[in-house]
Motif scaffolding. Structure first.
Motif, PDB file in Angstrom:
ATOM      1  N   UNK A  79       0.837  -1.205   0.000  1.00 55.94           N
ATOM      2  CA  UNK A  79       0.000   0.000   0.000  1.00 55.94           C
ATOM      3  C   UNK A  79       0.872   1.255   0.000  1.00 55.94           C
ATOM      4  N   UNK A  80       1.933   1.257   0.784  1.00 57.76           N
ATOM      5  CA  UNK A  80       2.837   2.413   0.835  1.00 57.76           C
ATOM      6  C   UNK A  80       3.531   2.600  -0.510  1.00 57.76           C
ATOM      7  N   UNK A  81       3.948   1.507  -1.148  1.00 61.46           N
ATOM      8  CA  UNK A  81       4.611   1.596  -2.444  1.00 61.46           C
ATOM      9  C   UNK A  81       3.660   2.127  -3.512  1.00 61.46           C
ATOM     10  N   UNK A  82       2.404   1.693  -3.477  1.00 63.58           N
ATOM     11  CA  UNK A  82       1.428   2.162  -4.459  1.00 63.58           C
ATOM     12  C   UNK A  82       1.164   3.653  -4.265  1.00 63.58           C
ATOM     13  N   UNK A  86       1.904   6.484  -7.036  1.00 64.06           N
ATOM     14  CA  UNK A  86       0.900   7.438  -7.519  1.00 64.06           C
ATOM     15  C   UNK A  86       1.448   8.861  -7.449  1.00 64.06           C
ATOM     16  N   UNK A  87       2.136   9.178  -6.364  1.00 67.85           N
ATOM     17  CA  UNK A  87       2.709  10.513  -6.205  1.00 67.85           C
ATOM     18  C   UNK A  87       3.724  10.785  -7.306  1.00 67.85           C
ATOM     19  N   UNK A  88       4.565   9.798  -7.610  1.00 65.53           N
ATOM     20  CA  UNK A  88       5.581   9.983  -8.647  1.00 65.53           C
ATOM     21  C   UNK A  88       4.982  10.083 -10.043  1.00 65.53           C
ATOM     22  N   UNK A  89       3.858   9.386 -10.272  1.00 61.33           N
ATOM     23  CA  UNK A  89       3.264   9.365 -11.605  1.00 61.33           C
ATOM     24  C   UNK A  89       2.298  10.515 -11.848  1.00 61.33           C
ATOM     25  N   UNK A  90       1.837  11.184 -10.799  1.00 65.73           N
ATOM     26  CA  UNK A  90       0.896  12.296 -10.965  1.00 65.73           C
ATOM     27  C   UNK A  90       1.485  13.356 -11.881  1.00 65.73           C
ATOM     28  N   UNK A 141       5.946   2.329 -14.352  1.00 66.97           N
ATOM     29  CA  UNK A 141       5.240   1.970 -13.112  1.00 66.97           C
ATOM     30  C   UNK A 141       6.148   1.168 -12.189  1.00 66.97           C
ATOM     31  N   UNK A 142       6.921   0.245 -12.750  1.00 63.49           N
ATOM     32  CA  UNK A 142       7.868  -0.545 -11.949  1.00 63.49           C
ATOM     33  C   UNK A 142       8.864   0.388 -11.263  1.00 63.49           C
ATOM     34  N   UNK A 143       9.374   1.354 -12.019  1.00 67.04           N
ATOM     35  CA  UNK A 143      10.322   2.318 -11.450  1.00 67.04           C
ATOM     36  C   UNK A 143       9.663   3.153 -10.357  1.00 67.04           C
ATOM     37  N   UNK A 144       8.436   3.586 -10.587  1.00 69.25           N
ATOM     38  CA  UNK A 144       7.732   4.399  -9.595  1.00 69.25           C
ATOM     39  C   UNK A 144       7.472   3.606  -8.322  1.00 69.25           C
ATOM     40  N   UNK A 145       7.133   2.327  -8.459  1.00 70.91           N
ATOM     41  CA  UNK A 145       6.918   1.485  -7.276  1.00 70.91           C
ATOM     42  C   UNK A 145       8.207   1.322  -6.480  1.00 70.91           C
ATOM     43  N   UNK A 146       9.337   1.419  -7.175  1.00 70.41           N
ATOM     44  CA  UNK A 146      10.637   1.341  -6.497  1.00 70.41           C
ATOM     45  C   UNK A 146      11.092   2.713  -5.994  1.00 70.41           C
ATOM     46  N   UNK A 147      10.302   3.754  -6.280  1.00 73.83           N
ATOM     47  CA  UNK A 147      10.617   5.087  -5.785  1.00 73.83           C
ATOM     48  C   UNK A 147      11.547   5.893  -6.671  1.00 73.83           C
ATOM     49  N   UNK A 148      11.653   5.521  -7.962  1.00 74.26           N
ATOM     50  CA  UNK A 148      12.541   6.229  -8.877  1.00 74.26           C
ATOM     51  C   UNK A 148      11.749   6.987  -9.940  1.00 74.26           C
ATOM     52  N   UNK A 149      12.246   8.150 -10.337  1.00 75.56           N
ATOM     53  CA  UNK A 149      11.623   8.921 -11.411  1.00 75.56           C
ATOM     54  C   UNK A 149      12.101   8.476 -12.781  1.00 75.56           C
TER      55      UNK A 149
END
Length: 175
Positions: A79-82, A86-90, A141-149
């Motif tokens: 849940x935290x990763x999603x 979402x924040x990174x993809x907005x 999306x994979x990158x965003x879930x890992x916290x990368x832009x």
């Protein structure tokens, strides 16, 4: 919850008898049966699936609870990763359709090494232009879930593993 205007989840047996790739029982399908089973969905329709995941038959999982259901901590982590993804993809909308392929791919934030992996996989997997762009979206999306832009080569490799072409059509490895 996954944000989407439309979300399709589908399931399919790996073959007519359902035992292709099983460690418990041998598949009884011939090469013609496999080809007919895989041809039931057209290539253009299969090309619209962003993620294809082979699940296995579940017969080897323990009934004692080990390896079965994820723990609450795992669910909270997901849940935290999603939320972070979402924040990174907005605000990162898809590029306009009139942009060329190279410009549209670059808009997904792929590093040079990631572009190399995608280009190397394009021919052997027979990726269409739509398939390339969908792979880019999944990699992003994979990158965003890992916290990368930015999208790395590892992200593209993982995204390619979810493509039906990488699974040899739809089923498990034949044999």
């Amino acid at each position: 919850r996954v944000p989407a205007a439309f979300q399709l989840v589908a399931a399919s047996n790996p073959c007519r008898c359902g035992f292709l790739g099983s460690r418990v029982r041998s598949c009884t399908c011939g090469a013609g049966d496999l080809a007919r089973h895989r041809s039931r969905l057209s290539g253009p329709l299969r090309d619209r699936f962003d993620l294809v995941v082979e699940m296995g038959d579940g017969r080897e999982e323990s009934l004692t609870g080990r390896g079965g259901r994820p723990s609450a901590a795992t669910g909270e982590n997901l849940a935290a990763r999603i939320t972070r993804a979402r924040t990174l993809l907005d605000g990162r909308d898809e590029p306009p359709a009139h942009w060329g392929l190279a410009r549209r791919v670059r808009a997904h934030g792929l590093e040079t090494s990631a572009l190399g992996v995608l280009e190397a996989a394009r021919g052997p997997l027979g990726l269409s232009l739509r398939g390339i762009l969908r792979t880019c979206r999944v990699a992003r999306t994979v990158a965003a879930l890992a916290g990368r832009l930015t999208v790395t080569a590892v992200d593209v490799r993982e995204a390619l593993q979810y493509r039906h072409e990488a699974l040899g059509g739809w089923g498990a490895a034949e044999g």
